[in-house]
Design a protein around this motif. Structure first.
Motif, PDB file in Angstrom:
ATOM      1  N   ARG A   1       0.828  -1.596   0.772  1.00  0.00           N
ATOM      2  CA  ARG A   1      -0.224   0.191   0.222  1.00  0.00           C
ATOM      3  C   ARG A   1       0.635   1.371  -0.193  1.00  0.00           C
ATOM      4  N   ILE A   2       0.281   1.786  -0.348  1.00  0.00           N
ATOM      5  CA  ILE A   2       1.116   3.086  -0.299  1.00  0.00           C
ATOM      6  C   ILE A   2      -0.317   4.541  -0.100  1.00  0.00           C
ATOM      7  N   PRO A   3      -0.355   4.852   1.355  1.00  0.00           N
ATOM      8  CA  PRO A   3      -1.635   5.345   2.056  1.00  0.00           C
ATOM      9  C   PRO A   3      -2.434   7.028   1.291  1.00  0.00           C
ATOM     10  N   GLU A   4      -0.739   7.488   0.001  1.00  0.00           N
ATOM     11  CA  GLU A   4      -1.053   9.273   0.320  1.00  0.00           C
ATOM     12  C   GLU A   4      -1.729   8.736  -0.808  1.00  0.00           C
ATOM     13  N   LEU A   5      -1.892   7.547  -1.887  1.00  0.00           N
ATOM     14  CA  LEU A   5      -2.321   7.883  -3.183  1.00  0.00           C
ATOM     15  C   LEU A   5      -3.314   6.782  -2.733  1.00  0.00           C
ATOM     16  N   GLU A   6      -3.684   6.708  -2.052  1.00  0.00           N
ATOM     17  CA  GLU A   6      -4.873   5.346  -0.918  1.00  0.00           C
ATOM     18  C   GLU A   6      -4.502   4.170  -2.562  1.00  0.00           C
ATOM     19  N   PHE A   7      -3.795   4.039  -2.821  1.00  0.00           N
ATOM     20  CA  PHE A   7      -3.121   3.120  -3.778  1.00  0.00           C
ATOM     21  C   PHE A   7      -2.699   1.657  -3.036  1.00  0.00           C
TER      22      PHE A   7
ATOM     23  N   LEU B   1      -0.884  -0.999 -15.234  1.00  0.00           N
ATOM     24  CA  LEU B   1      -1.900  -0.181 -14.836  1.00  0.00           C
ATOM     25  C   LEU B   1      -2.088   0.511 -16.811  1.00  0.00           C
ATOM     26  N   GLU B   2      -0.508   0.125 -17.712  1.00  0.00           N
ATOM     27  CA  GLU B   2      -0.626   0.723 -19.071  1.00  0.00           C
ATOM     28  C   GLU B   2      -0.992  -0.780 -20.197  1.00  0.00           C
ATOM     29  N   GLN B   3      -1.067  -1.587 -19.460  1.00  0.00           N
ATOM     30  CA  GLN B   3      -0.646  -3.008 -20.329  1.00  0.00           C
ATOM     31  C   GLN B   3      -2.173  -2.558 -20.790  1.00  0.00           C
ATOM     32  N   ASP B   4      -3.179  -2.137 -20.568  1.00  0.00           N
ATOM     33  CA  ASP B   4      -4.796  -2.289 -21.293  1.00  0.00           C
ATOM     34  C   ASP B   4      -4.947  -0.632 -21.523  1.00  0.00           C
ATOM     35  N   GLN B   5      -4.486  -0.194 -21.735  1.00  0.00           N
ATOM     36  CA  GLN B   5      -4.843   1.450 -21.973  1.00  0.00           C
ATOM     37  C   GLN B   5      -5.181   2.188 -23.918  1.00  0.00           C
ATOM     38  N   PRO B   6      -5.101   1.068 -24.407  1.00  0.00           N
ATOM     39  CA  PRO B   6      -5.126   1.408 -25.338  1.00  0.00           C
ATOM     40  C   PRO B   6      -6.200   1.161 -26.052  1.00  0.00           C
ATOM     41  N   VAL B   7      -6.341  -0.289 -25.488  1.00  0.00           N
ATOM     42  CA  VAL B   7      -8.237  -0.676 -25.545  1.00  0.00           C
ATOM     43  C   VAL B   7      -9.266   0.098 -24.738  1.00  0.00           C
ATOM     44  N   ARG B   8      -8.966   1.089 -23.648  1.00  0.00           N
ATOM     45  CA  ARG B   8      -9.496   1.255 -22.554  1.00  0.00           C
ATOM     46  C   ARG B   8     -10.225   3.120 -23.221  1.00  0.00           C
ATOM     47  N   LYS B   9      -9.026   3.103 -23.919  1.00  0.00           N
ATOM     48  CA  LYS B   9      -8.981   5.434 -24.644  1.00  0.00           C
ATOM     49  C   LYS B   9     -10.267   4.427 -25.677  1.00  0.00           C
ATOM     50  N   GLU B  10     -10.218   3.229 -26.173  1.00  0.00           N
ATOM     51  CA  GLU B  10     -10.992   2.932 -27.646  1.00  0.00           C
ATOM     52  C   GLU B  10     -12.660   2.672 -27.273  1.00  0.00           C
ATOM     53  N   THR B  11     -12.950   2.434 -25.657  1.00  0.00           N
ATOM     54  CA  THR B  11     -14.178   1.381 -25.195  1.00  0.00           C
ATOM     55  C   THR B  11     -14.997   2.499 -24.334  1.00  0.00           C
ATOM     56  N   ASP B  12     -13.779   3.158 -23.195  1.00  0.00           N
ATOM     57  CA  ASP B  12     -14.118   3.628 -22.139  1.00  0.00           C
ATOM     58  C   ASP B  12     -13.402   4.797 -22.045  1.00  0.00           C
ATOM     59  N   PRO B  13     -13.559   6.290 -22.867  1.00  0.00           N
ATOM     60  CA  PRO B  13     -12.125   7.701 -22.553  1.00  0.00           C
ATOM     61  C   PRO B  13     -12.309   7.701 -21.348  1.00  0.00           C
ATOM     62  N   GLY B  14     -13.461   8.206 -20.194  1.00  0.00           N
ATOM     63  CA  GLY B  14     -13.681   8.340 -19.470  1.00  0.00           C
ATOM     64  C   GLY B  14     -12.449   7.290 -18.264  1.00  0.00           C
ATOM     65  N   VAL B  15     -12.578   6.119 -18.507  1.00  0.00           N
ATOM     66  CA  VAL B  15     -11.864   5.749 -16.966  1.00  0.00           C
ATOM     67  C   VAL B  15     -10.516   6.131 -17.475  1.00  0.00           C
ATOM     68  N   ALA B  16     -10.238   5.581 -18.952  1.00  0.00           N
ATOM     69  CA  ALA B  16      -8.354   5.649 -19.206  1.00  0.00           C
ATOM     70  C   ALA B  16      -8.131   6.845 -18.878  1.00  0.00           C
ATOM     71  N   GLY B  17      -9.047   8.618 -19.305  1.00  0.00           N
ATOM     72  CA  GLY B  17      -8.218   9.676 -18.497  1.00  0.00           C
ATOM     73  C   GLY B  17      -7.567   9.717 -17.368  1.00  0.00           C
ATOM     74  N   GLN B  18      -8.447   8.655 -16.002  1.00  0.00           N
ATOM     75  CA  GLN B  18      -8.414   8.777 -14.995  1.00  0.00           C
ATOM     76  C   GLN B  18      -6.891   7.746 -14.392  1.00  0.00           C
ATOM     77  N   ILE B  19      -7.088   6.984 -15.505  1.00  0.00           N
ATOM     78  CA  ILE B  19      -5.962   5.887 -14.848  1.00  0.00           C
ATOM     79  C   ILE B  19      -5.027   6.767 -15.497  1.00  0.00           C
ATOM     80  N   ASP B  20      -4.963   7.552 -16.323  1.00  0.00           N
ATOM     81  CA  ASP B  20      -3.242   8.145 -17.728  1.00  0.00           C
ATOM     82  C   ASP B  20      -3.382   9.303 -16.186  1.00  0.00           C
ATOM     83  N   GLU B  21      -4.461  10.118 -14.860  1.00  0.00           N
ATOM     84  CA  GLU B  21      -4.171  10.645 -14.428  1.00  0.00           C
ATOM     85  C   GLU B  21      -3.607  10.414 -13.393  1.00  0.00           C
ATOM     86  N   PHE B  22      -3.660   9.036 -12.729  1.00  0.00           N
ATOM     87  CA  PHE B  22      -2.971   8.404 -11.448  1.00  0.00           C
ATOM     88  C   PHE B  22      -1.631   7.820 -12.139  1.00  0.00           C
ATOM     89  N   LEU B  23      -1.103   7.622 -13.500  1.00  0.00           N
ATOM     90  CA  LEU B  23      -0.118   7.116 -13.585  1.00  0.00           C
ATOM     91  C   LEU B  23       0.762   8.419 -13.652  1.00  0.00           C
TER      92      LEU B  23
END
Length: 380
Positions: free
Chosen positions: A125-131, A156-178
């Protein structure tokens, strides 16, 4: 299957151990990693089946001892045909009696290089990022704190290309967390790394060992029932749970056959163990004869009646000990010293005090009334 590639049953495991012993030679099977001893760091290579293409690959095993920790098995598998590979670290010992939790304050880049042994049942765990990396979501690894972060970023980066096509909102949040995870590697601000392993087989390096590390806190704790079930073990029940209700004398009245002391007819005697508050345990016994009506638990109810209250008010103060017919026996050993208790009765409410006499040795009297001594055991 624990050897990296496909398992070949008992024969494969025995051949693997034989190969390791031959490679070790006269050296101990589990040796420490030393930079100047290249021969000792050579792993044993075993041919095994690739689970991806069902062709033959190579499993490499290294049995080593982590300094200030314990023995581990480092295994890796690689297939030259399809290119599939994996790596894993397993504890060579048993599940420890207590779980362990490492809490590290990462303040500099040097802290990212600390060696980490993370088993598959450990949670990072990394509590500062709630990760959080949950237990059993990754295989065990011998890595560093930076390696754990890089492994999480790669996952997390493994399926990002697919997420950007299917769910851009979730992909953007993951990019921000990355970006936040990558920013941790710069250690511009201190953060906390927590490694919690209920099996007790994970490890975070202390570069100052055997001296204390001010930035690292190691906590050993008792596993919960849920954690034990997760590990596939069953904790022994505590002594309190092993006591059956029928065996607890404090919650049961025992009854046995006796003869009436007056008419010698068969009667029943009840016995119970009682804890006197602020005192000790005593055994209370009461006998009731249905033939002649004799009872040994009869208490004189008139002792605190109106007549006695008038006597108290006219003869204050005086000393009194209350007699009774309730049989009482001590539940413990005889004390090394005797006890004499003198009560000055100054108010009618003093007559309601609980009194315990354990016979046959004690006696009681009222000196101001010249009453004879009573030697019967009593609880009143």
């Amino acid at each position: 299957s624990a050897l990296g590639g496909a398992g070949s049953g008992l024969e494969g495991s025995m051949s693997a151990l034989g190969a390791l012993r031959e490679a070790a030679g006269p050296r101990p099977l589990f040796g420490p990693l030393e930079a100047g001893d290249e021969e000792q760091q050579q792993p044993a290579e075993i041919e095994s089946l690739c689970m991806a293409c069902l062709r033959r690959g190579v499993t490499r095993l290294l049995l080593t001892r982590v300094p200030f920790f314990r023995e581990v098995i480092v295994s890796s598998f690689a297939c030259d045909t399809c290119g599939w590979s994996n790596a894993e670290v397993q504890s060579a010992g048993r599940i420890q009696e207590r779980g362990v939790r490492y809490t590290l304050a990462v303040r500099a880049k040097q802290d990212l290089n600390r060696e980490v042994v993370k088993t598959d049942c450990a949670t990072a765990r990394i509590p500062e990022l709630e990760f959080e990396i949950p237990a059993f979501s990754q295989k065990g690894a011998l890595t560093t704190i930076e390696g754990i972060i890089d492994r999480a970023i790669a996952g997390l980066e493994q399926d990002q290309p697919v997420r950007k096509e299917t769910d851009p909102g979730v992909a953007g949040q993951i990019d921000e967390f990355l970006s936040k995870l990558k920013h941790l590697k710069e250690v511009e601000e201190a953060f906390t790394f927590v490694l919690d392993d209920p099996s007790g087989n994970s490890f975070v390096e202390n570069p100052h060992a055997p001296q204390r590390d001010e930035g690292l806190v190691v906590t050993h704790y008792k596993r919960s029932a849920q954690q034990s079930a997760m590990l596939g073990i069953q904790e022994e029940e505590s002594d309190e749970k092993l006591v059956e209700p029928e065996d607890d004398l404090r919650n049961e009245v025992l009854q046995f056959n006796t003869n009436c002391p007056e008419c010698n007819a068969p009667a029943k005697t009840n016995m119970k163990l009682v804890q006197i508050p602020h005192f000790k345990e005593v055994v209370i016994m009461a006998t009731n004869c249905e033939v002649c009506g004799h009872r040994t638990n009869e208490v004189r109810k008139r002792l605190v009646g109106p007549g006695l209250a008038r006597e108290v008010s006219s003869a204050l103060p005086f000393t009194v000990f209350l007699p009774t017919h309730l049989q009482v026996k001590s539940g413990g050993a005889i004390e090394p010293l005797g006890t004499k208790i003198t009560l000055r009765v100054t108010d009618p409410s003093d007559m309601t005090r609980d009194l315990l006499k354990v016979g046959p040795y004690p006696s009681s009297c009222v000196p101001s009334c010249k009453c004879p001594r009573a030697n019967a055991p009593a609880l009143s």
